[in-house]
Design a protein around this motif. Structure first.
Motif, short mmCIF file in Angstrom:
data_model
loop_
_atom_site.label_atom_id
_atom_site.label_comp_id
_atom_site.label_asym_id
_atom_site.label_seq_id
_atom_site.Cartn_x
_atom_site.Cartn_y
_atom_site.Cartn_z
N PRO A 387 -3.04 4.09 4.93
CA PRO A 387 -4.38 3.48 4.94
C PRO A 387 -5.43 4.28 5.70
N GLY A 388 -5.05 4.92 6.81
CA GLY A 388 -6.03 5.71 7.56
C GLY A 388 -6.54 6.89 6.77
N GLU A 389 -5.63 7.61 6.13
CA GLU A 389 -6.03 8.75 5.31
C GLU A 389 -6.84 8.29 4.10
N ALA A 390 -6.44 7.15 3.52
CA ALA A 390 -7.19 6.61 2.40
C ALA A 390 -8.62 6.26 2.81
N ALA A 391 -8.78 5.69 4.00
CA ALA A 391 -10.11 5.33 4.49
C ALA A 391 -10.98 6.58 4.68
N ARG A 392 -10.38 7.66 5.16
CA ARG A 392 -11.15 8.90 5.32
C ARG A 392 -11.57 9.46 3.96
N LEU A 393 -10.67 9.40 2.99
CA LEU A 393 -11.03 9.89 1.65
C LEU A 393 -12.16 9.07 1.05
N ASP A 400 -10.95 -2.15 4.98
CA ASP A 400 -11.32 -2.19 3.57
C ASP A 400 -10.14 -1.80 2.69
N ILE A 401 -9.28 -0.93 3.21
CA ILE A 401 -8.09 -0.50 2.46
C ILE A 401 -7.03 -1.59 2.48
N THR A 402 -6.71 -2.07 3.67
CA THR A 402 -5.64 -3.06 3.78
C THR A 402 -6.06 -4.43 3.24
N GLY A 403 -7.37 -4.72 3.28
CA GLY A 403 -7.84 -6.02 2.82
C GLY A 403 -7.76 -6.19 1.32
N ASP A 404 -7.89 -5.09 0.57
CA ASP A 404 -7.77 -5.15 -0.89
C ASP A 404 -7.15 -3.84 -1.35
N LEU A 409 -6.65 1.36 -4.27
CA LEU A 409 -5.82 2.22 -5.12
C LEU A 409 -6.63 2.73 -6.31
N ASP A 410 -7.37 1.85 -6.95
CA ASP A 410 -8.19 2.24 -8.10
C ASP A 410 -9.30 3.20 -7.69
N ARG A 411 -9.92 2.94 -6.55
CA ARG A 411 -10.99 3.82 -6.07
C ARG A 411 -10.46 5.21 -5.75
N LEU A 412 -9.27 5.27 -5.16
CA LEU A 412 -8.66 6.57 -4.86
C LEU A 412 -8.35 7.34 -6.14
N HIS A 413 -7.87 6.62 -7.15
CA HIS A 413 -7.60 7.30 -8.42
C HIS A 413 -8.89 7.81 -9.05
N ASP A 414 -9.93 7.02 -9.01
CA ASP A 414 -11.21 7.46 -9.57
C ASP A 414 -11.73 8.69 -8.84
N LEU A 422 -0.26 4.79 -2.44
CA LEU A 422 -0.85 4.24 -1.21
C LEU A 422 0.27 3.60 -0.40
N LYS A 423 0.58 4.20 0.74
CA LYS A 423 1.70 3.75 1.55
C LYS A 423 1.40 2.43 2.23
N GLY A 424 2.45 1.67 2.47
CA GLY A 424 2.33 0.40 3.16
C GLY A 424 3.66 -0.32 3.14
N ALA A 425 3.67 -1.55 3.67
CA ALA A 425 4.91 -2.34 3.62
C ALA A 425 5.40 -2.49 2.19
N ARG A 426 4.46 -2.55 1.25
CA ARG A 426 4.76 -2.52 -0.18
C ARG A 426 3.91 -1.40 -0.77
N SER A 427 4.48 -0.21 -0.89
CA SER A 427 3.71 0.92 -1.40
C SER A 427 3.29 0.68 -2.84
N LEU A 428 2.07 1.08 -3.16
CA LEU A 428 1.50 0.91 -4.49
C LEU A 428 1.25 2.28 -5.12
N ILE A 429 1.52 2.40 -6.40
CA ILE A 429 1.39 3.66 -7.11
C ILE A 429 0.65 3.43 -8.41
N THR A 430 -0.31 4.31 -8.75
CA THR A 430 -0.96 4.21 -10.05
C THR A 430 -1.36 5.58 -10.55
N ASP A 431 -1.38 5.72 -11.89
CA ASP A 431 -1.96 6.90 -12.53
C ASP A 431 -3.19 6.50 -13.32
#
Length: 519
Positions: A387-393, A400-404, A409-414, A422-431
Motif C-alpha cells: 500500500p505505501g508504494e501504491a500510494a506513492r505511485l 486511500d489505498i487500503t480504504g478501497d 488496483l484499477d487506478r494502478l493498472h490504468d 497489490l499486496k495485503g492480507a488478501r493480495s489482489l491481482i488484475t490485468d
C-alpha cells in the motif's frame, strides 16, 4: 476456481432465479439454514446453541437454523434484537416459536449477558447492512466477543459477520469476530477486503440451490463486475508446472535480477534463491562489484556478472553488461533492495525497454513514482506494490489505498498499463480484464524479505516455457499463481517455525509448485 459476488448482484441473482423458476424465498432460506446446521455440527454434537437473530433475511436464516437444530436433537435458544420481523423471516420466527424454542429480546443494557452455550450463531445482519450498528445489537456483539474470548465459544456467522460491509469489507463500528463464516452460493466480495480478514475466520461456501452459472450474470445484473477469481491449492495439481522427463534447464527459462545494494544484499539473495526454488532454469544476478563475495555465498546457484563501481556508484559500462544479460532473458525483475541512487537509472530505463516480461518491486516502484515518464510499462510486465508504494505511485494517502483496494488496483493498472499485484492480507491481482484474490496466506509473511521471495517466485513462473501450452497463462496468471504459491509456503513455514519465528529463508525452503501438505 471460486468466484466472488457483490451483494447487489447476489440479490438480483436470487430474484431472477426465484421469478424464473417459481421458487419461494423461504425455500432458499431453508437451504441456507441447512448449511448453518451442518457447520454447527462440526463444533458440537447436540449441545446448546444461541442464535442471534436480526429482523431481516439474515435473521430469517437464523430462526430457520434454530428450528432445524432443535429438530436434530440439539438445544436452541434465540436472542433477537426486535420482535418487529418481516417477510420470510417472520414466517421462520413463528415456526421457531411454535417448535417451543426459547426466545428473548436482548436488552440494550450494557450489563446484558448472553446465555452460556456451546456455539453462537450470528444471524443479526447480512450483506445488505448499510448503517452503523448501535444499541442492543452492539451490546450483543460485545457479549459474543467476550464469550469467545473468555470461554472459547465458537461463533458461526451466517453469510457475513454482522457489522462488516458486504461490498467493501469495512467494519461499520461494531462487528462480529467469527470462527467460521458460512456464506451462500458464492463468497461475497466484502468477506475478503479491508477489515474483513480479521472477522471472517474460516470461509465455507454452502449451495442454496441456485442453478444459474456465471455465464448467466446478465440482463438485470451488472456485467461490469462478475467477481474476483480465487485460486485453490488444488489448481496447482493440474499439470501446469509438471517437468517432463526429457526436460533441460533451458526449458525453465533464464531469469535476470537487478537487485541489492550496500546493506541490502540479502534482498537480492532472497529473490534469487526464491526464483531457483520455484523452478527457474538459469538465474543471473546483475551484481554490483562490491556485493560479489556476499551474493556468491548467499546464492551459490546464481550467476553473478559483475557491474563495475567506483566509490560505490555504478560506472557507465554497467548498462552494457545489463543489456547483454537482458537480451538473453526470458523474464527479469528489478527493485528488491536496489536503493534509489541516481546510478541505477540507466539500468532502470533498460528494464523498461526490455523485450522480456519484467517484475517491478520495492525501490524500482519508488523510482517509477519519481520518474513517471517511464510509465506506462509493457502489458506483459508485473508490478508488486504494497500500500505505501501504491500510494506513492498514485500520489495519494495510504488510507486511500487500503480504504478501497479494488479502486486502487484499477487506478494502478490504468497508470502502469500492466498486471498489478497489490499486496495485503488478501493480495489482489488484475490485468485489467481478470481480477484475482489470494485467500491462502499467513501472518508469518508479515516480515521483511517476504516480498523479495514473492518477486522471485513470480519471475520464475514468467520465465517458464511449458506454460505456453496453456494459451490462457499470462502475466496475471503468473502473478496470481505466484501469490498462491507464496502464501502456501508461508502456511507451511508457520507450521514448522510458528508465525512469529518464521524467516524469509524458511519460506523459500517451503516453496512447492503443488498443494502437498496443505489441508
Amino acid at each position: 476456481m471460486k468466484m466472488t459476488i457483490t451483494p447487489a448482484d447476489m440479490k438480483a441473482l436470487e430474484g431472477r432465479f426465484m421469478e424464473e423458476n417459481n421458487v419461494p424465498g423461504a425455500l432458499l432460506m431453508e437451504h441456507a439454514a441447512l448449511g448453518v446446521v451442518e457447520a454447527i455440527a462440526r463444533y458440537t454434537d447436540k449441545g446448546t446453541v444461541v442464535f442471534l437473530c436480526g429482523p431481516g433475511n439474515n435473521g430469517g436464516d437464523g430462526y430457520a437454523a434454530a428450528r432445524l437444530w432443535a429438530a436434530r436433537g440439539g438445544k436452541a435458544h434465540i436472542v433477537e434484537v426486535t420482535a418487529d420481523v418481516h417477510g420470510d423471516a417472520l414466517l421462520n420466527r413463528q415456526k421457531a416459536l411454535e417448535a417451543g424454542i426459547p426466545c428473548e429480546i436482548a436488552s440494550d443494557d450494557a450489563f446484558y449477558a448472553l446465555p452460556r452455550c456451546d456455539v453462537i450463531v450470528d444471524a443479526l445482519f447480512g450483506t445488505g447492512l448499510a448503517r452503523p450498528i448501535s444499541g442492543a445489537a452492539g451490546h450483543i456483539i460485545h457479549c459474543a466477543y467476550d464469550m469467545n474470548l473468555d470461554f472459547g465459544t465458537p461463533i458461526l456467522a451466517v453469510d457475513i459477520p454482522s457489522g462488516i460491509d458486504g461490498t467493501t469489507g469495512k467494519n461499520r463500528g461494531y462487528a462480529i469476530r467469527a470462527t467460521e463464516t458460512v456464506t451462500f452460493h458464492r463468497i461475497k466480495q466484502g468477506l475478503l477486503l479491508n477489515d474483513a480478514p480479521e472477522h471472517v475466520g474460516k470461509i465455507t461456501v454452502h449451495p442454496i440451490g441456485i442453478s444459474f452459472g456465471d455465464d448467466l450474470l446478465n440482463g438485470d445484473l451488472d456485467r461490469s463486475y462478475l467477481g474476483l477469481t480465487i485460486l485453490e491449492p488444488s489448481n496447482l495439481d493440474d499439470g501446469l508446472f509438471r517437468r517432463p522427463q526429457t526436460c533441460h534447464k533451458g526449458d525453465f527459462g533464464r531469469v535476470v535480477l537487478f537487485c541489492g545494494s550496500r546493506g541490502m544484499a540479502g534482498a537480492a539473495a532472497l529473490c534469487a534463491n526464491a526464483a531457483m526454488r520455484s523452478g527457474a532454469g538459469l538465474t543471473t544476478i546483475l551484481c554490483r562489484e562490491s556485493l560479489l563475495p556476499i551474493l556468491q555465498t548467499l546464492a551459490p546457484g546464481a550467476m553473478c556478472p559483475v557491474l563495475p563501481e567506483r566509490d560505490g556508484m555504478l560506472l557507465p559500462e554497467a548498462a552494457e553488461i545489463a543489456r547483454k544479460a537482458l537480451d538473453r532473458a526470458d523474464a527479469a525483475c528489478i527493485g528488491c533492495g536496489l536503493g534509489q541512487t541516481s546510478d541505477v537509472m540507466p539500468l532502470l530505463r533498460l528494464f523498461a525497454k526490455a523485450e522480456c516480461p519484467v517484475v517491478w518491486d520495492a525501490d524500482a516502484l519508488n523510482l517509477l513514482a519519481k520518474h513517471d515518464n517511464l510509465l506506462p510499462l509493457k502489458e506483459a510486465d508485473v508490478i508488486t506494490p504494497h500500500p505505501g508504494e501504491a500510494a506513492r505511485l498514485l500520489d495519494c494517502d495510504v488510507d486511500d489505498i487500503t480504504g478501497d483496494a479494488l479502486a486502487a488496483l484499477d487506478r494502478l493498472h490504468d497508470l502502469c498499463g500492466c498486471t498489478v499485484l497489490l499486496k495485503g492480507a488478501r493480495s489482489l491481482i488484475t490485468d485489467g480484464i481478470d481480477t484475482y484474490c489470494n485467500l491462502y496466506t499467513s501472518p508469518a509473511l508479515a516480515k521483511g524479505g517476504s516480498g523479495d521471495v514473492l518477486t522471485g517466485i513470480i519471475t520464475a513462473l514468467l520465465a517458464r516455457r511449458f506454460p505456453e501450452q496453456y494459451d490462457w497463462f499470462g502475466s496475471a496468471d503468473a502473478a496470481a499463481y505466484g501469490a498462491l504459491i507464496h502464501g502456501l509456503a508461508g502456511i507451511r513455514a508457520a507450521k514448522i517455525r510458528g508465525e512469529n519465528c518464521t524467516l524469509p529463508t524458511d519460506i523459500i525452503d517451503c516453496i512447492r509448485l503443488d498443494s502437498q501438505d496443505i489441508g
